[in-house]
Write a protein that holds these residues in place. Structure first.
Motif, PDB file in Angstrom:
ATOM      1  N   LYS A   1       0.806  -1.218   0.000  1.00 28.45           N
ATOM      2  CA  LYS A   1       0.000   0.000   0.000  1.00 28.45           C
ATOM      3  C   LYS A   1       0.838   1.266   0.000  1.00 28.45           C
ATOM      4  CE  LYS A   1      -4.143   1.923   2.215  1.00 28.45           C
ATOM      5  NZ  LYS A   1      -5.098   1.789   3.358  1.00 28.45           N
ATOM      6  N   GLY A   2       2.051   1.185   0.534  1.00 28.06           N
ATOM      7  CA  GLY A   2       2.934   2.346   0.554  1.00 28.06           C
ATOM      8  C   GLY A   2       3.335   2.832  -0.825  1.00 28.06           C
ATOM      9  N   CYS A   3       3.093   2.022  -1.849  1.00 28.67           N
ATOM     10  CA  CYS A   3       3.402   2.456  -3.213  1.00 28.67           C
ATOM     11  C   CYS A   3       2.578   3.669  -3.602  1.00 28.67           C
ATOM     12  CB  CYS A   3       3.146   1.326  -4.212  1.00 28.67           C
ATOM     13  SG  CYS A   3       4.264  -0.083  -4.062  1.00 28.67           S
ATOM     14  N   TRP A   4       1.318   3.722  -3.152  1.00 26.27           N
ATOM     15  CA  TRP A   4       0.404   4.767  -3.627  1.00 26.27           C
ATOM     16  C   TRP A   4      -0.336   5.522  -2.529  1.00 26.27           C
ATOM     17  CZ3 TRP A   4      -4.446   3.409  -1.987  1.00 26.27           C
ATOM     18  CH2 TRP A   4      -4.670   2.047  -1.747  1.00 26.27           C
ATOM     19  N   ASP A   5      -0.241   5.068  -1.295  1.00 30.70           N
ATOM     20  CA  ASP A   5      -0.951   5.718  -0.189  1.00 30.70           C
ATOM     21  C   ASP A   5       0.058   6.439   0.705  1.00 30.70           C
ATOM     22  OD1 ASP A   5      -3.600   5.748   1.605  1.00 30.70           O
ATOM     23  OD2 ASP A   5      -1.864   5.350   2.895  1.00 30.70           O
ATOM     24  N   PRO A   6      -0.067   7.751   0.899  1.00 30.29           N
ATOM     25  CA  PRO A   6       0.970   8.492   1.637  1.00 30.29           C
ATOM     26  C   PRO A   6       1.115   8.070   3.090  1.00 30.29           C
ATOM     27  CG  PRO A   6      -0.905   9.924   1.125  1.00 30.29           C
ATOM     28  CD  PRO A   6      -1.106   8.647   0.363  1.00 30.29           C
ATOM     29  N   LYS A   7       0.023   7.749   3.762  1.00 31.13           N
ATOM     30  CA  LYS A   7       0.140   7.326   5.161  1.00 31.13           C
ATOM     31  C   LYS A   7       0.870   5.994   5.263  1.00 31.13           C
ATOM     32  CE  LYS A   7      -3.857   9.877   6.933  1.00 31.13           C
ATOM     33  NZ  LYS A   7      -5.202   9.780   7.597  1.00 31.13           N
ATOM     34  N   ALA A   8       0.537   5.075   4.361  1.00 29.93           N
ATOM     35  CA  ALA A   8       1.236   3.793   4.355  1.00 29.93           C
ATOM     36  C   ALA A   8       2.705   3.981   3.972  1.00 29.93           C
ATOM     37  CB  ALA A   8       0.543   2.825   3.396  1.00 29.93           C
ATOM     38  N   ARG A   9       2.999   4.933   3.086  1.00 29.92           N
ATOM     39  CA  ARG A   9       4.390   5.199   2.729  1.00 29.92           C
ATOM     40  C   ARG A   9       5.178   5.665   3.953  1.00 29.92           C
ATOM     41  NH1 ARG A   9       7.619   6.447  -1.796  1.00 29.92           N
ATOM     42  NH2 ARG A   9       6.155   5.051  -2.854  1.00 29.92           N
ATOM     43  N   LEU A  10       4.599   6.559   4.734  1.00 25.58           N
ATOM     44  CA  LEU A  10       5.288   7.029   5.933  1.00 25.58           C
ATOM     45  C   LEU A  10       5.565   5.880   6.899  1.00 25.58           C
ATOM     46  CD1 LEU A  10       3.359  10.370   6.568  1.00 25.58           C
ATOM     47  CD2 LEU A  10       5.708  10.124   5.717  1.00 25.58           C
ATOM     48  N   ALA A  11       4.610   4.949   7.011  1.00 28.89           N
ATOM     49  CA  ALA A  11       4.814   3.790   7.877  1.00 28.89           C
ATOM     50  C   ALA A  11       5.955   2.917   7.349  1.00 28.89           C
ATOM     51  CB  ALA A  11       3.523   2.981   7.977  1.00 28.89           C
TER      52      ALA A  11
ATOM     53  N   TRP B   1      -0.187  14.167  -1.816  1.00 33.33           N
ATOM     54  CA  TRP B   1       0.883  13.214  -1.500  1.00 33.33           C
ATOM     55  C   TRP B   1       1.761  13.738  -0.366  1.00 33.33           C
ATOM     56  CZ3 TRP B   1       1.995   8.334  -1.853  1.00 33.33           C
ATOM     57  CH2 TRP B   1       3.304   7.891  -1.672  1.00 33.33           C
ATOM     58  N   CYS B   2       2.160  14.999  -0.440  1.00 29.64           N
ATOM     59  CA  CYS B   2       3.063  15.563   0.567  1.00 29.64           C
ATOM     60  C   CYS B   2       2.339  16.334   1.672  1.00 29.64           C
ATOM     61  CB  CYS B   2       4.070  16.508  -0.104  1.00 29.64           C
ATOM     62  SG  CYS B   2       5.111  15.723  -1.347  1.00 29.64           S
ATOM     63  N   GLY B   3       1.105  16.682   1.437  1.00 32.19           N
ATOM     64  CA  GLY B   3       0.422  17.685   2.251  1.00 32.19           C
ATOM     65  C   GLY B   3       0.373  17.433   3.744  1.00 32.19           C
ATOM     66  N   ASP B   4       0.061  16.183   4.164  1.00 26.12           N
ATOM     67  CA  ASP B   4      -0.101  15.891   5.591  1.00 26.12           C
ATOM     68  C   ASP B   4       1.088  15.131   6.175  1.00 26.12           C
ATOM     69  OD1 ASP B   4      -2.619  17.096   5.667  1.00 26.12           O
ATOM     70  OD2 ASP B   4      -3.629  15.251   5.040  1.00 26.12           O
ATOM     71  N   SER B   5       2.225  15.200   5.516  1.00 26.73           N
ATOM     72  CA  SER B   5       3.366  14.381   5.938  1.00 26.73           C
ATOM     73  C   SER B   5       4.291  15.097   6.909  1.00 26.73           C
ATOM     74  CB  SER B   5       4.167  13.944   4.708  1.00 26.73           C
ATOM     75  OG  SER B   5       4.843  15.044   4.123  1.00 26.73           O
ATOM     76  N   GLY B   6       3.997  16.343   7.233  1.00 28.61           N
ATOM     77  CA  GLY B   6       4.878  17.098   8.115  1.00 28.61           C
ATOM     78  C   GLY B   6       6.247  17.357   7.507  1.00 28.61           C
ATOM     79  N   GLY B   7       6.301  17.440   6.171  1.00 27.91           N
ATOM     80  CA  GLY B   7       7.558  17.686   5.485  1.00 27.91           C
ATOM     81  C   GLY B   7       8.356  16.442   5.180  1.00 27.91           C
ATOM     82  N   ARG B   8       7.888  15.275   5.595  1.00 30.71           N
ATOM     83  CA  ARG B   8       8.651  14.040   5.377  1.00 30.71           C
ATOM     84  C   ARG B   8       8.581  13.578   3.923  1.00 30.71           C
ATOM     85  NH1 ARG B   8       7.363   9.424   9.424  1.00 30.71           N
ATOM     86  NH2 ARG B   8       9.275   8.617   8.421  1.00 30.71           N
ATOM     87  N   LEU B   9       7.476  13.866   3.250  1.00 34.21           N
ATOM     88  CA  LEU B   9       7.380  13.615   1.814  1.00 34.21           C
ATOM     89  C   LEU B   9       7.651  14.946   1.121  1.00 34.21           C
ATOM     90  CD1 LEU B   9       4.292  11.231   1.760  1.00 34.21           C
ATOM     91  CD2 LEU B   9       6.701  10.614   1.447  1.00 34.21           C
ATOM     92  N   ILE B  10       8.691  14.967   0.300  1.00 42.12           N
ATOM     93  CA  ILE B  10       9.212  16.212  -0.277  1.00 42.12           C
ATOM     94  C   ILE B  10       8.682  16.352  -1.700  1.00 42.12           C
ATOM     95  CG2 ILE B  10      11.325  17.462  -0.860  1.00 42.12           C
ATOM     96  CD1 ILE B  10      12.733  15.391   1.132  1.00 42.12           C
TER      97      ILE B  10
END
Length: 404
Positions: A107-117, A165-174
């Motif tokens: 799921k981390g391929c396309w879902d930003p929350k799963a990517r952060l995990a 994609w980056c909006g709710d990541s706290g800057g972790r997704l650039i």
């Protein structure tokens, strides 16, 4: 900090400057203006068939009996997702060219929350992601018949990238944005539009002439380079962003292309070093993604030798006032993830010029073992060098807020 037990330097949280995102099926339905949606990309799920040759290009066909696959349909063309670009979670023997659906992907391929995990599992703090369906620098939209819709797609992708994609990541997704490659003035406008909302990276072709575009020597791209310099936007070039990969024999297996993939980055860097672009734009920053770095020392040695011995007949006597390596060390970043030879030559590669990547979720990805891979490569280096390679140089390159 150094671990007394192992004698190796502690590995800080990594900032990866080359990962990838699989676009969610709702992207263009959500972000493309309503008037363009009928002509924009549409998701579909269907069995994958074989390849057919149409007007000198190879295209995939659907087959109701084929492997179930998620696709994009755009201007009558079909673009399938294949397992090698969403390979994390599969064994090496399962990383094939077979089609794949998002449901079958991690799921981390396309879902930003799963990517952060998944980044948390991999000792990664932040990640810069290249596109997939648009291709590495937006070639899909540049090749469109209807460039009005193509421009709307570029902007829609960028809006999704920045806000979703980056909006709710706290800057972790650039955020890494596209430009409309077919019009330099539109490209300048898009650079400035995105820079105004904090974007500091754009993807560009390593060798634009391979795409039928003007060369960097022509002066055509100077307004684009000027806009990037003015806004502090890094020009990021991924191997394959010229839609060609180096090969030897035409019937060689794909492993030959994979082994030679760094060649395009090396050719592109030579182009820039002898173009005068870095002379005219001394604060412009270039970044090469997935090109590794073991080749850099000899490339710089050769470039400097050519400048010293052959600059008159070589056409650069009045164009390049200092040895080419001067501009590399000042303005160019390379990146690596499996390159022990490059690490052994890090003083020549440049302790301030190298960055790190995980290549998630591609077949080359080191996920979920990136920390171990980093330890094997840089664990014996001084702590300040380890910090620079694994995060510090990326922070400086992209002007990130981490560690400030």
């Amino acid at each position: 900090m150094t671990s007394e037990a192992s004698g190796t330097t502690e590995i800080p949280k990594i900032i990866s400057v080359d990962d990838h995102v699989i676009e969610p099926a709702h992207l263009f339905e959500t972000w493309l203006p309503t008037k363009y949606r009928d002509r924009g990309p549409k998701p579909l799920t269907a069995g994958i068939g074989g390849l057919e040759r149409v007007a000198s290009k190879y295209r995939f066909t659907t087959d109701p009996n084929g492997q179930l696959t998620d696709w994009w349909e755009y201007e009558g063309n079909l673009f399938p997702y294949k397992r090698i670009i969403a390979a994390v979670g599969f064994s090496r023997d399962e990383m094939t060219l077979d089609g794949i659906t998002r449901e079958q992907m991690r799921k981390g391929c396309w879902d930003p929350k799963a990517r952060l995990a998944d980044m948390d599992l991999n000792h990664v703090e932040a990640s810069l992601c290249f596109p997939t369906f648009p291709r590495f620098c937006g070639q899909t939209f540049a090749e469109a018949d209807d460039l009005e819709v193509g421009l709307a797609c570029v902007r829609a992708y960028n809006d999704w990238m920045v806000e979703e994609w980056c909006g709710d990541s706290g800057g972790r997704l650039i955020p890494l944005c596209l430009i409309p490659l077919w019009d330099v003035n539109l490209a300048v406008a898009e650079i400035k539009r995105n820079a105004a909302r904090g974007v500091r990276a754009v993807t560009f072709s390593e060798i634009p002439t391979y795409l039928g575009l003007p060369s960097i020597h022509s002066g055509y791209w100077d307004p684009f380079f000027a806009a990037c310099e003015e806004t502090g936007t890094v020009v990021c070039m991924h191997i394959g962003s010229s839609s060609q990969m180096p090969a030897a024999s035409p019937d060689a297996p794909p492993a030959v292309e994979a082994s030679l993939s760094f060649n395009n980055a090396m050719a592109s860097m030579m182009d820039f070093l002898f173009s005068g672009v870095l002379v005219r734009f001394p604060k412009l920053k270039l970044a090469y993604a997935e090109g590794q770095m073991g080749w850099v020392p000899y490339a710089l040695e050769r470039a400097d030798d050519v400048w010293e011995e052959h600059r008159a007949w070589g056409g650069v006597r009045d164009l390049i006032p200092h040895p080419p390596s001067t501009y590399y060390y000042r303005q160019i970043f390379c990146c690596f993830f499996r390159d022990k030879h490059g690490v052994a030559s890090i003083e020549t590669v440049g302790v301030d010029n190298a960055t790190f990547e995980t290549d998630y979720p591609h077949v080359d990805s080191t996920w979920p073992h990136t920390k171990r891979v980093a330890e094997e490569h840089v664990g014996g280096l001084p702590p300040d060098v380890v910090y620079k390679l694994l995060r510090g140089n990326a922070i400086r390159m992209l002007d990130l807020d981490f560690d400030k």
